[in-house]
Design a protein around this motif. Structure first.
Motif, PDB file in Angstrom:
ATOM      1  N   GLU A  46       0.863  -1.152  -0.187  1.00  0.00           N
ATOM      2  CA  GLU A  46      -0.096   0.107   0.137  1.00  0.00           C
ATOM      3  C   GLU A  46       0.889   1.353   0.125  1.00  0.00           C
ATOM      4  OE1 GLU A  46      -2.223  -3.232   2.269  1.00  0.00           O
ATOM      5  OE2 GLU A  46      -0.247  -2.225   2.192  1.00  0.00           O
ATOM      6  N   CYS A  70       0.393   5.848   0.070  1.00  0.00           N
ATOM      7  CA  CYS A  70      -0.362   7.043  -0.019  1.00  0.00           C
ATOM      8  C   CYS A  70       0.162   8.319   0.051  1.00  0.00           C
ATOM      9  CB  CYS A  70      -1.194   6.874   1.414  1.00  0.00           C
ATOM     10  SG  CYS A  70      -2.462   8.143   1.892  1.00  0.00           S
ATOM     11  N   ASN A  99       4.148  11.033  -2.565  1.00  0.00           N
ATOM     12  CA  ASN A  99       3.713   9.610  -2.312  1.00  0.00           C
ATOM     13  C   ASN A  99       4.528   8.798  -1.600  1.00  0.00           C
ATOM     14  OD1 ASN A  99       1.277   7.637  -2.868  1.00  0.00           O
ATOM     15  ND2 ASN A  99       3.105   6.764  -3.894  1.00  0.00           N
ATOM     16  N   TYR A 150     -10.837   3.413   3.715  1.00  0.00           N
ATOM     17  CA  TYR A 150     -10.824   3.295   2.125  1.00  0.00           C
ATOM     18  C   TYR A 150     -12.084   4.038   1.869  1.00  0.00           C
ATOM     19  CZ  TYR A 150      -6.820   0.551   1.105  1.00  0.00           C
ATOM     20  OH  TYR A 150      -5.469  -0.164   1.041  1.00  0.00           O
ATOM     21  N   GLU A 184     -14.195   4.090  -1.755  1.00  0.00           N
ATOM     22  CA  GLU A 184     -14.175   3.160  -2.901  1.00  0.00           C
ATOM     23  C   GLU A 184     -12.923   2.469  -2.817  1.00  0.00           C
ATOM     24  OE1 GLU A 184     -15.117   5.558  -6.514  1.00  0.00           O
ATOM     25  OE2 GLU A 184     -17.164   5.936  -5.435  1.00  0.00           O
ATOM     26  N   ASP A 185     -12.003   2.395  -3.729  1.00  0.00           N
ATOM     27  CA  ASP A 185     -10.836   1.516  -3.546  1.00  0.00           C
ATOM     28  C   ASP A 185      -9.723   2.540  -3.382  1.00  0.00           C
ATOM     29  OD1 ASP A 185     -11.711  -0.971  -4.042  1.00  0.00           O
ATOM     30  OD2 ASP A 185     -12.031  -0.669  -6.115  1.00  0.00           O
ATOM     31  N   ALA A 186      -9.818   3.726  -2.873  1.00  0.00           N
ATOM     32  CA  ALA A 186      -8.702   4.660  -2.600  1.00  0.00           C
ATOM     33  C   ALA A 186      -8.451   4.612  -1.117  1.00  0.00           C
ATOM     34  CB  ALA A 186      -8.904   5.722  -3.239  1.00  0.00           C
ATOM     35  N   ALA A 190      -7.935   6.401   1.997  1.00  0.00           N
ATOM     36  CA  ALA A 190      -8.192   7.939   2.027  1.00  0.00           C
ATOM     37  C   ALA A 190      -7.639   8.460   3.687  1.00  0.00           C
ATOM     38  CB  ALA A 190      -9.862   7.956   2.192  1.00  0.00           C
ATOM     39  N   ALA A 213      -5.211  11.545   3.123  1.00  0.00           N
ATOM     40  CA  ALA A 213      -4.698  11.699   1.489  1.00  0.00           C
ATOM     41  C   ALA A 213      -5.087  12.795   0.951  1.00  0.00           C
ATOM     42  CB  ALA A 213      -5.220  10.371   0.790  1.00  0.00           C
ATOM     43  N   GLN A 242      -6.238  13.724  -1.735  1.00  0.00           N
ATOM     44  CA  GLN A 242      -7.500  14.117  -2.468  1.00  0.00           C
ATOM     45  C   GLN A 242      -8.870  14.068  -1.786  1.00  0.00           C
ATOM     46  OE1 GLN A 242      -7.028   9.649  -4.259  1.00  0.00           O
ATOM     47  NE2 GLN A 242      -9.047  10.365  -5.041  1.00  0.00           N
TER      48      GLN A 242
END
Length: 450
Positions: A379, A381, A388, A412, A414-416, A418, A426, A428
């Motif tokens: 993983e 982030c 990153n 998470y 969805e699949d990000a 967070a 994160a 975003q």
């Protein structure tokens, strides 16, 4: 000094204050003498305690129920209340004799502790010959000063304390008292079986020693007393040292002041610290391993010593005493609707708390739904305002303890990835100024032994 009611009363004068006496009553010679003597004293005006008896039925021998009935009859004759703790259990017939004996002792003392009430003293009938046997056993096992101090006269136990008023008297003196008062007691036939180390010492070694050195009891008792004094001084020194390296938690100590001590003083401190927080005694070899390998491991390493029900780990400049840390399934996934629950309990892993706020923390573009996963490897982030990085690197940089890194709940959307509680959000999903958001905190399980 002969055993008399006067000498028993004198022995009780050194006992800590309490309201009630509980005699551990097996039905054998020693406890029969103790119970009878205390009953005789209880009829005198100056006797200040209530008196009751406690019998432990191990069920290990075919005549265990006969022993219980004998104790019930004896207490009825003396008009003394008797409680019976039935601890029948299979101690393992395949175990060597001494292992069975040790297992029975552990169960017995657990029953004593459970039956002892607040402000009560448990009186046990260990005598001077028991002390001699214990000293020789411990010497054979390579005991240190604490072990050579022998059987303690008193120690805390459960809600009360344990006291041994007969440690200054020889078994023969107790036998003479029993004969003079026509007492009846039972003889445990297992006490004749010399497969048990204590019985071999009692029937073979000590009689041989007594034939050559009749006064050995006095000499050995002096050695035990001197050892106890030395142990008290070592404990005082360790308490001073512990104060210099203490943290806000008893189960965590600072390494820097520990490492400047001599090796002997380090081991003394470690023994004291572990005893204070309830970790079983390590023994010489494992204490050496802790001192030479764990303490002196590289500063960045996660050095550890594992034991039965505990682990001792070095991380950074601290030493931690922990309970075993169970593994989590890295493939498990959980779903959290933050609109319904502001606290989310994680199975076997503490809980997550969120606090609504504005302009900081995490935004939820999908209406408050989060997925919770655990680290599987690989993983990465990009935290807000930073490049990153791998999750492994982020956990190291934020000094998350190694035993917690695989337990950190990863949030998470969805699949990000967070949010990493305790690390950051994160880029975003980071809240902008005046934007509704939430702060997420993970309250991890407490693995400290204290």
């Amino acid at each position: 000094m002969n055993f008399t009611l006067e000498s028993l009363a004198a022995a009780l004068q050194s006992m800590p204050r309490c309201r009630s006496l509980v005699v551990g009553f097996s039905g054998g010679l020693d406890s029969s003498v103790l119970l009878h003597g205390l009953h005789q004293l209880s009829e005198q005006a100056e006797f200040q305690w209530s008196l009751r008896a406690l019998h432990i039925n191990h069920g290990m021998q075919s005549d265990a129920d006969n022993w219980q009935r004998h104790c019930e009859h004896s207490c009825k004759e003396l008009n003394i209340d008797l409680a019976v703790a039935d601890v029948r259990a299979d101690f393992g017939e395949s175990l060597p004799g001494n292992d069975v004996e040790n297992a029975a002792r552990k169960v017995r003392y657990q029953a004593f502790e459970e039956n002892l009430q607040a402000d009560e003293a448990l009186l046990l009938a260990h005598h001077l010959d028991d002390q001699m046997e214990t000293l020789l056993l411990r010497l054979m096992r390579g005991a240190g000063i604490k072990g050579l101090a022998g059987i303690p006269v008193t120690r805390s136990l459960g809600q009360g304390f344990l006291y041994r008023p007969l440690l200054g008297f020889e078994r023969q003196q107790l036998a003479e008292y029993a004969s003079a008062h026509a007492l009846r007691w039972l003889q445990d036939q297992s006490n004749e079986d010399e497969q048990f180390d204590r019985n071999f010492i009692r029937h073979t070694l000590l009689p041989s020693i007594a034939s050559r050195w009749p006064g050995y009891r006095h000499s050995w008792s002096k050695t035990a007393t001197l050892a106890a004094e030395s142990q008290d001084l070592l404990a005082e020194l360790a308490a001073i040292d512990l104060g210099n390296m203490a943290t806000e938690r008893h189960s965590v100590i600072r390494l820097e002041p520990l490492l400047v001590l001599s090796n002997d003083r380090q081991r003394n401190l470690l023994r004291h610290w572990l005893s204070e927080i309830g970790v079983p005694e390590l023994g010489w070899n494992r204490l050496q391993q802790l001192s030479t390998e764990v303490l002196r491991a590289e500063a960045g390493s996660d050095a550890s010593l594992l034991g039965d029900g505990f682990q001792i780990r070095r991380y950074k400049q601290k030493l931690y005493a922990l309970k075993p840390v169970p593994e989590l399934d890295p493939c498990s996934q959980l779903h959290w609707d933050t609109h319904q629950d502001q606290v989310f309990v994680l199975p076997d892993n503490g809980c997550l708390h969120l606090r609504p706020t504005t302009g900081s923390g995490l935004t939820l573009p999908n209406g408050g739904r989060l997925q919770i996963r655990y680290r599987q490897g690989g993983e990465s982030c990009q935290l807000a305002g930073r490049p990153n990085k791998s999750l492994k690197k982020l956990l190291q940089e934020h000094e998350i303890e190694p035993w917690l890194r695989n337990r950190v709940p990863l949030l998470y959307i969805e699949d990000a990835l967070a949010c990493i509680p305790g690390v950051g959000v994160a880029e975003q999903f980071a809240a902008k100024a005046d934007e509704p958001s939430m702060q997420v905190k993970w309250r991890s399980p407490n693995f400290s032994v204290d």
